[in-house]
Design an enzyme around this catalytic site. Structure first.
Site, mmCIF file in Angstrom:
data_model
loop_
_atom_site.group_PDB
_atom_site.id
_atom_site.type_symbol
_atom_site.label_atom_id
_atom_site.label_comp_id
_atom_site.label_asym_id
_atom_site.label_seq_id
_atom_site.Cartn_x
_atom_site.Cartn_y
_atom_site.Cartn_z
ATOM 1 C CB THR A 530 -24.072 5.790 -19.850
ATOM 2 O OG1 THR A 530 -24.542 6.846 -20.673
ATOM 3 C CG2 THR A 530 -22.726 5.958 -19.907
ATOM 4 C CD GLU A 531 -23.934 2.248 -15.329
ATOM 5 O OE1 GLU A 531 -23.529 0.990 -15.444
ATOM 6 O OE2 GLU A 531 -23.617 3.040 -14.543
ATOM 7 C CB SER A 532 -27.706 -1.844 -19.730
ATOM 8 O OG SER A 532 -28.702 -0.889 -19.808
#
Length: 665
Positions: A530-532
């Site tokens: 989700t982040e990267s």
């Protein structure tokens, strides 16, 4: 000359492959710089290859041959491919570069059956000017009639911009063309000032709008939205146009733009609402949903009550329900964050038939939860009503994965994930797929862009081979993981291939961190994805770095606690360790509730504590719907969805167990 953006050696590989030759042998010849041999090879490819590769060879061959021979070859190619816009454009480009302006005009006239793109138009009009005897051409003269029409009836393009730059000293372009050129080059304030200075009264501006075509008016109006120097005055000028312009399409866009310009200046006030409301009634069918979207967004920003009545009045009128999903999401959050449960139920039960499948799935789940938790009074039969809504959310194929997972938990029904192996027949590859095969062997750096730009010509199973190749390359060289994942996102069409969308990249780093800080791996994989998107080199606009998107200040604090002074956040192992430590620390400060910790990871622990304190007994899934930050609200749901899929795919952990571990139920 316009060149196609590929490496010469690759062109040879692909063309000769399609000629059934030993491509590698010829590729080595080319790379040794033997131009004469290269010309022969390209000539062979042009003559014998399939049209797709033949035209690639033609372009590169024309780059190597003397100009006159290039022209002769392009002329023959146009006879070979008489309907090819690309070949005609190549020929015209060569002729223009050789200053054969009469020939440019003649070729375009003789091939009028080929659809004329903007670049061909540019060469045509440029050649007309080059052959003109006049040194200075009036934009209002008969000579410019067709040129003006080309500008007036088409969106301003790079071809228009080049023509403008080439002949700005020979032609005194009109105000509209000058302003649109400035708009195209993002000089919004200058473009607006040019018109504002010329037409400073309402009457003058109305006459100006009356003379514009619809295309011109839309671009000039859009420019005023971005760069008007006197928004209030010119908003009223555009509103006047909405009342008095004779062309109904232009009248609509003028009043619609009046609302957008004024909203930029004052926000969502009553005057803006009036303009948008008027635009709804003037909108042609193709623009109706867009006008209504602006009205409804402005209504809900103005007040909860205005938004309620706006959706209630107009939901049955919109044409494409999906167009309104985003503002329905935001309005849903506005109502729920004010704990107006009954208001939510009253509105969405009325407009439910007009919602998209996506919005219906969300509404069904929230209805079920509000009924189950007795947040709305329903009376007898509430249990069966909640079950009915859960069932509809779960069975609806358009329901977002998060709500399907959550409804399935309530129904004790899990999503069925059974990844399939993908195979393809390399004896029947399409030309673009052959191209991709050799990119995978010799120019892997180009694979991502080629896949994304050719989605209509590359089949899923071939794209999956590209994903696997990028994954394997990532283990020994550059990190291609994010490109592999983005290709999967573009190509995956069903849940049987969900493992391509939720891969386990950086498995050794994840395993080590999760063991050290006692974090379930499926949660940490969900966080990194989700982040990267598994991009260890990424840096956000805000400055967050690496796999876990850590802010430097956060990393500094973590480094101090871990007693690590020198560290590199672009190192995957370090970034994962710091991210894992930070998540575990947040969870420990929030009673080991991972979903609250993850929301804190995104929005900060103080914000999450403040939101939670406002209604501490609210079930976590309903609490997520009330979070006022849209990014955090969606972030929490994404993490639940991703963690549930990772748990089910790789760890034999059901979504029910996952959300329990995360602290949702």
């Amino acid at each position: 000359m316009k060149k196609i953006n590929i490496i010469f050696s690759l062109v040879l590989i692909f063309t000769l492959f399609s000629c059934k030759e030993d491509a590698k042998k010829y590729n080595n010849l080319y790379q040794r710089g033997k131009q004469e041999a290269n010309i022969k090879l390209l000539q062979k490819g042009y003559e014998k290859a399939e049209p797709y590769f033949s035209k690639l060879c033609l372009v590169e061959l024309c780059n190597l041959l003397p100009k006159q021979k290039s022209v002769e070859l392009a002329e023959k190619a146009l006879k070979k491919y008489p309907d090819s816009q690309d070949v005609l454009e190549l020929l015209v480009t060569l002729l223009y570069e050789q200053r054969e302006y009469l020939e440019v005009i003649s070729e375009i006239d003789e091939n009028s059956h080929i659809k004329q793109n903007n670049e061909l138009k540019r060469y045509y009009f440029s050649a007309k000017i080059k052959t003109s005897k006049s040194q200075q051409i009036s934009w209002e003269s008969d000579f410019c009639v067709d040129m003006k029409k080309w500008f007036q009836d088409n969106q301003f393009s790079s071809s228009h911009n080049q023509f403008f730059k080439d002949f700005s000293e020979d032609i005194d372009f009109g105000i509209s063309e000058k302003a649109r050129q400035l708009y195209f080059t993002k000089n919004y304030s200058k473009a607006a000032a040019l018109i504002e200075d010329e037409y400073s009264t309402k009457e003058e501006f109305l006459d100006f709008l009356e003379e514009l075509t619809y295309v011109e008016l839309t671009e000039i109006a859009d420019n005023f939205v971005l760069g008007a120097n006197n928004r209030k005055t010119f908003s009223s000028f555009f509103a006047n146009g909405g009342l008095l312009l004779s062309n109904p399409d232009k009248a609509f866009y003028s009043i619609f733009s009046a609302g957008r310009i004024l909203e930029k200046e004052v926000g969502s006030n009553y005057d803006v609402l009036k303009y948008y409301n008027r635009a709804i009634y003037l909108a042609p069918e193709r623009n109706f949903d867009r006008a209504l979207w602006y009205f409804l967004r402005c209504s809900m920003n103005y007040s909860l009550q205005e938004g309620f009545y706006g959706f209630l009045e107009y939901a049955n009128a919109w044409k494409e329900p999906e167009y309104f999903d985003d503002i329905l999401d935001r309005f849903s959050a506005s109502i729920l964050s004010s704990y107006s449960w009954e208001l939510y139920y009253d509105l969405f039960s009325e407009i439910y038939p007009y919602l998209s499948g996506y919005s219906q799935g969300k509404v069904d789940y929230i209805f079920a939860r509000l009924v189950e938790e007795n947040l709305i009074e329903y009376g007898n039969g509430s249990e069966s009503l909640a079950f009915s809504h859960y069932e509809k959310a779960f069975l609806n194929p358009e329901t977002d994965g998060y709500y399907r997972i959550m409804a399935g938990i309530k129904l004790e029904e899990d999503l069925k994930l059974s990844p399939e192996k993908n195979h393809f027949d390399d004896e029947n590859l399409l030309p673009e797929e052959e191209y991709l095969q050799y990119l995978l062997e010799d120019n892997i750096e180009s694979v991502y862009n080629f896949c994304i730009n050719n989605q209509d010509s590359i089949r899923e199973n071939v794209a999956f081979e590209a994903i696997k190749t990028l994954e394997n390359a990532s283990k020994s060289s550059k990190n291609f993981y994010p490109e592999a994942l983005r290709i999967a996102t573009a190509y995956v069409s069903d849940m049987s291939k969900v493992d391509y969308l939720y891969p386990k990249y950086y498995s050794s780093e994840v395993k080590k961190v999760c063991k050290e800080y006692d974090i379930p791996e499926y949660i940490f994989y969900g966080l990194i994805r989700t982040e990267s998107y598994f991009d260890n080199d990424i840096e956000s606009v805000a400055g967050a770095i690496g796999l876990c998107q850590l802010m430097p200040s956060t990393a500094s604090d973590v480094g101090r606690k871990l007693k690590v002074k020198d560290y590199d956040l672009l190192n995957p192992e370090t970034n994962a360790k710091f991210g894992g430590y930070y998540l575990a620390e947040l969870a420990s400060r929030l009673e080991d509730n991972y979903i609250l910790a993850l929301c804190s990871y995104n929005a900060g622990i103080n914000n999450v504590r403040k939101w939670r304190k406002a209604n501490p007994n609210l079930p976590i899934d309903i609490f997520l719907e009330t979070i006022p930050f849209e990014e955090t609200r969606n972030y929490g749901k994404k993490l639940i969805k991703a963690s549930s899929i990772y748990g089910l795919l790789y760890y034999d952990v059901s979504p029910k167990e996952v959300v329990s571990v995360m602290g949702v139920f």
